[in-house]
Structures are given as C-alpha cells and as structure tokens.
Design an enzyme around this catalytic site. Structure first.
Site, PDB file in Angstrom:
ATOM      1  N   TYR A 266      16.668 -12.053 -35.827  1.00  0.00           N
ATOM      2  CA  TYR A 266      16.866 -13.399 -35.291  1.00  0.00           C
ATOM      3  C   TYR A 266      16.619 -14.470 -36.347  1.00  0.00           C
ATOM      4  CZ  TYR A 266      16.263 -17.675 -32.664  1.00  0.00           C
ATOM      5  OH  TYR A 266      16.371 -18.962 -32.223  1.00  0.00           O
ATOM      6  N   ASP A 301      20.247 -11.252 -27.274  1.00  0.00           N
ATOM      7  CA  ASP A 301      20.951 -12.195 -26.410  1.00  0.00           C
ATOM      8  C   ASP A 301      21.511 -13.373 -27.197  1.00  0.00           C
ATOM      9  OD1 ASP A 301      18.621 -14.543 -25.972  1.00  0.00           O
ATOM     10  OD2 ASP A 301      17.837 -12.544 -26.342  1.00  0.00           O
ATOM     11  N   LYS A 373      14.561  -6.803 -21.688  1.00  0.00           N
ATOM     12  CA  LYS A 373      14.439  -8.216 -21.326  1.00  0.00           C
ATOM     13  C   LYS A 373      15.832  -8.767 -21.061  1.00  0.00           C
ATOM     14  CE  LYS A 373      12.881 -12.696 -22.946  1.00  0.00           C
ATOM     15  NZ  LYS A 373      12.584 -13.491 -24.159  1.00  0.00           N
TER      16      LYS A 373
END
Length: 517
Positions: A266, A301, A373
C-alpha cells in the site's frame, strides 16, 4: 473438499507456489537490509522515549547520531550499548540527549569481549521490551475470556476520524454501544510520510488523529471501560504503515492494540514510499505483530479505487497470495490475516452483484482460516444517500452470504463528507438489520454448479496464476515498477525513504529480530 466454487486444487496449489517463488527474493532483500525505522523500533523496545523541545523524538536523535558516526549497516544496538557502558550512562534516553548535544561518540567495538558485552546488554534490554508486549497479549486474552467475544461473525468494524483524540474517544465508545466490535482510528492525513512518530496526546490531526503511543493508550483505556459496560471485548485498530511502520508496530504491541493496517504494498503504490524501504519495514513490523497477537489488515481494496474492479480483480487475488506468503514467513498465523478485498464494481454494470459474490467467495475459499476484511463501496458513491445506503446493504448481504470475518461499516456519505454520528448510526442500523435477517445464510448459499459465479471465480483464479507466472519471470520489483497493481508505477530506485535504507554489514546485530526469529 472441493468447496462451494469447485476450485481445482492443483490450480490453487500452483498459485500459492508461484506466490512463494515471487515473494522469496523480496524476503531475501528484507533479511539483508535495515532501515532507520527498524533501528528506532529496536531502541523503543529498549526503553528510549520522549522528544526534544522541537518535538523530535529522542529515538530519532539517537539513531541519527549513531548513523553519522558509524552508519546503519552494523545496527544501532551494539554502538549504543557500547557507548552506554563506556560513558556510564544506563538511561538510553539521557544518552540520546547527550548524543544530540555532541557529548557522545559511537563506535563498533573491535575487541571480542566488548562486542559480546554490548550484544548481551542489548539483548537484555530488548527482551524486557518484548516481555511487556507479551504481558499485553496475555492481558488481551484475559479480557476476552472475562468479557467475551462478539456473539457472531463478521465483526463490525467502524471508523472514527475527528483529528482530536479527546473527541475520538466518546465517538468510539458510542459506536461500540451501538454495535461496533472493532474501532479503527483513522490516522491524520500525511502521517505515513513523516519519518518520526509524534509524541503525546494530539488534538490537531487533519481528517484523522495522529498515531502516537499516548493516543493509543488513551483509546485503549477508554474501550476497556466500554468493554466492561457492553459485555464484550472491543478491539482497537490503527495503522502500521508508512515510513514509521516498525515503530508504530512496536507501540501497538506495547499498548495492546488488536488490529493494525499493515499491507506489503500500500505505501509503495499509494504513498510513493520506496519499495525496498517498505518491504524491509513490513517484515520487521509483521514479526512484531506475530509476537503481539495482532491481526493485520491488508490493503488490496485500494487497488480497485484506481483500477477497474472487474478487469483488475485478479490483481487483488495475487496481492492476497503474496501478503499471505510474506505474513507466514514473518511468523503470523492464519487467524491473524485480515486479507483485504472490496465491493467496488460499478453498480450500473449488468450482473454486478453476482460478480461481487464470485470475487468475495473466491477470497473466502482461498483463505478459509483467515478472518478477511471486507470493504464497502467507495468509488461509485455519488452523494445520493438513499442509493448509497442501498449499495451498503448489498455489500452487507455479500458479507453475510460469503462468511466474511471483518465487515467495515459503509457510510452513505462516503467520499462526500466526513460522516456525522447520525450517519454512523444509520449505517450500523443497516448492518444490524442485514446480518440479523440473514443469520447464518452463508451455510445455505451454494452457487449453481458450473454457473456464472463458479465460472467467474475460476476465471479470476486463472488470471491470477497467469499474472504470478509473469511476476516470477520478471520479478515482483519489476511488476511494481510497471504499474501491475493499482496502475501505479513505483521503481525500486525511487520513492520516499530510500535514503533511510542500509545494507547489513557482516557483523550486523539486531536483538529484536534475533528474539523474534
């Protein structure tokens, strides 16, 4: 068992083998390098704390002084503890103050006896810090036994983000009373790019609250009070990412946080942090999380907020497989892998709900023992709060149908304004209704054999294997540089924090990694 998707076990095994093959060179790189933040994390465990009058942490000043005298490649533990012995200064924070004033010089001792003595003192100090982490983990276990876990899965995960820790606390407590099981304190915008951890309680964050040890302590104490009140243990989440990932992991362990955002890519993709810096830091941080019993949340995500959620679905699967490999190598167990994925397909696309079901169920079957998640829609939220609330209801239903472990509460005002308390209350009503009405619907939901959902899942898995094969041939570093994930191109020779990376010398010593191995 073939599972609900009837996935070919040979293809699943091939995907994992390729992920390991692609990830191993990165692990080797992480094992042979260190960073300023890794070394600062070691000294934080050894007891260095506080900041100077300008707000610069003493641990930063101490590492900078060691680096100026002998470099980072030997590690800071031996030079620091050798200096502590030769100067007679046992308090490392005071030693840091003296070093900042130019009153202490650092060296790597050449005599075998002095080297062994410095290592021994470093090991003792680091072990004391890790014992505190162990006590906090045992404390969590006792509190879960006393208050109990939430009576059902998925756990409801809700965000607070005022910028002021003293405003965050009552909002977090109210959310827990309304049904939230996990409270995530969003970090102040830009903190991931700070190469230091601010000190003390803070009230001036922007779109989030600074991650500091004191803020961790205050929120953990408040949620412990609420755990007693509501009769279930409320978990606390923050962010172990960015340039201070290892230090924040240590602080989380010391203050008994329960989950940490900790993705292997990320920071590289979305904050332009150097890839080498990130991979070295994330391995150390995950070793600490493993010891502390912390669940990590990964950030796949986010890829779908920049890339198309249908075309790029396989990149999420590839990243999950890589995150699993890196996590296992660092010592994390499956129950600690909150691997991320999201409900981000354009709702105007025909069969969008079926596609979301296929992707979510694929993640669930590939990682059956991981909590996972599940992230709500953000990219296609338009400001139409009625449509947004309906989209969130569909997202919640997919979570119930596919047995997700951690369900982040979607807001109908997502990406439009910072949610009000009333927005959170409506969002929690949505979650409670869907999960309550669905019950254990995931036990009954089985897609048609050979139907749309099974075919789509097999397609995404096949595309993931093809991408992993290319990554193995070209290396993961090249794949990141070429924009494979999230369309961001991040070469290993660029990015923030590269100047804080050092190759380990043959005599490199780190008492924490020694203890965590």
């Amino acid at each position: 068992m073939a599972g609900k998707l009837d996935l070919d076990p040979r293809i699943v095994a091939r995907a994992r083998a390729l992920a390991a093959k692609a990830g191993q060179p990165v692990v080797d790189l992480a094992r042979s390098h260190t960073t300023v933040s890794v070394e600062r994390a070691v000294l934080r465990l050894a007891g260095v704390h506080g900041a100077d009058s300008d707000g610069i942490p003493w641990v930063n000043r101490l590492v900078d002084a060691v680096r100026a005298d002998v470099g980072l490649g030997h590690g800071v533990a031996v030079p620091v503890f050798h200096a502590a012995a030769t100067t007679g200064e046992a308090d490392l924070t005071v030693l840091a103050q003296k070093a900042a004033a130019g009153a202490v010089r650092f060296e790597v001792p050449q005599r075998r006896a002095e080297l062994a003595a410095a290592r021994r003192r470093a090991r003792t100090a680091a072990t004391a810090g890790l014992r505190t982490v162990d006590r906090r983990r045992a404390e969590r276990d006792r509190l879960i036994k006393r208050y109990g876990d939430p009576p059902r899965r998925p756990w409801i995960y809700l965000i607070v983000a005022t910028g002021d820790i003293h405003e965050d606390i009552p909002q977090a407590q109210a959310a827990a009373r309304a049904g939230a099981d996990v409270i995530a304190v969003i970090r102040s915008t830009g903190q991931s790019l700070l190469d230091y951890v601010p000190e003390g309680a803070t009230r001036e964050g922007f779109a989030g609250t600074y991650a500091t040890q004191e803020n961790f302590r205050l929120m953990r104490a408040a949620l412990d009070e609420t755990s007693r009140e509501v009769g279930r243990y409320i978990r606390l989440t923050n962010y172990a990412s960015g340039l201070c990932m290892p230090e924040i992991a240590v602080l989380a362990g010391l203050e008994r946080l329960d989950m940490m955002l900790n993705d292997s890519m990320y920071g590289i993709l979305f904050r332009d942090i150097n890839p080498i810096r990130t991979f070295v830091d994330q391995r150390f941080s995950r070793q600490v999380h493993a010891r502390a019993g912390i669940i990590i949340n990964t950030g796949e995500d986010n890829y779908l907020t920049t890339a198309d959620a249908v075309e790029a679905a396989h990149t999420v699967t590839v990243s999950q497989l890589l995150n699993e490999f890196f996590a296992h190598e660092a010592g994390l167990q499956d129950w600690q892998l909150g691997l991320g994925h999201a409900f981000e397909i354009n709702p105007d696309l025909p069969d969008s709900f079926r596609l979301e079901l296929a992707h979510a169920l694929l993640a669930r079957e590939l990682f059956p023992d991981a909590p996972l998640k599940w992230m709500p829609p953000t990219k296609h939220m338009t400001g139409d709060v009625f449509r947004g609330n309906l989209l969130d209801g569909f997202f919640n239903l997919v979570g119930a149908l596919t047995g997700q472990g951690i369900l982040l509460v979607g807001m109908m005002t997502e990406a439009v304004v910072t949610p009000w308390l009333s927005d959170r209350d409506i969002a929690l009503q949505n979650v409670r209704y869907v999960l309550g009405a669905a019950g254990n619907l995931h036990e009954d939901f089985v897609p048609a054999a050979g139907g749309f959902i099974q075919q789509r899942a097999a397609q995404v898995l096949g595309e993931a294997v093809e991408l992993l094969e290319r990554i193995v041939d070209d290396t993961l570093m090249e794949a990141i540089a070429d924009g494979t994930f999230g369309l961001m191109k991040r070469p290993a020779t660029r990015g923030k924090g590269l100047d804080g990376v050092a190759k380990q010398e043959p005599d490199y010593y780190n008492p924490v990694t020694e203890a965590l191995a």
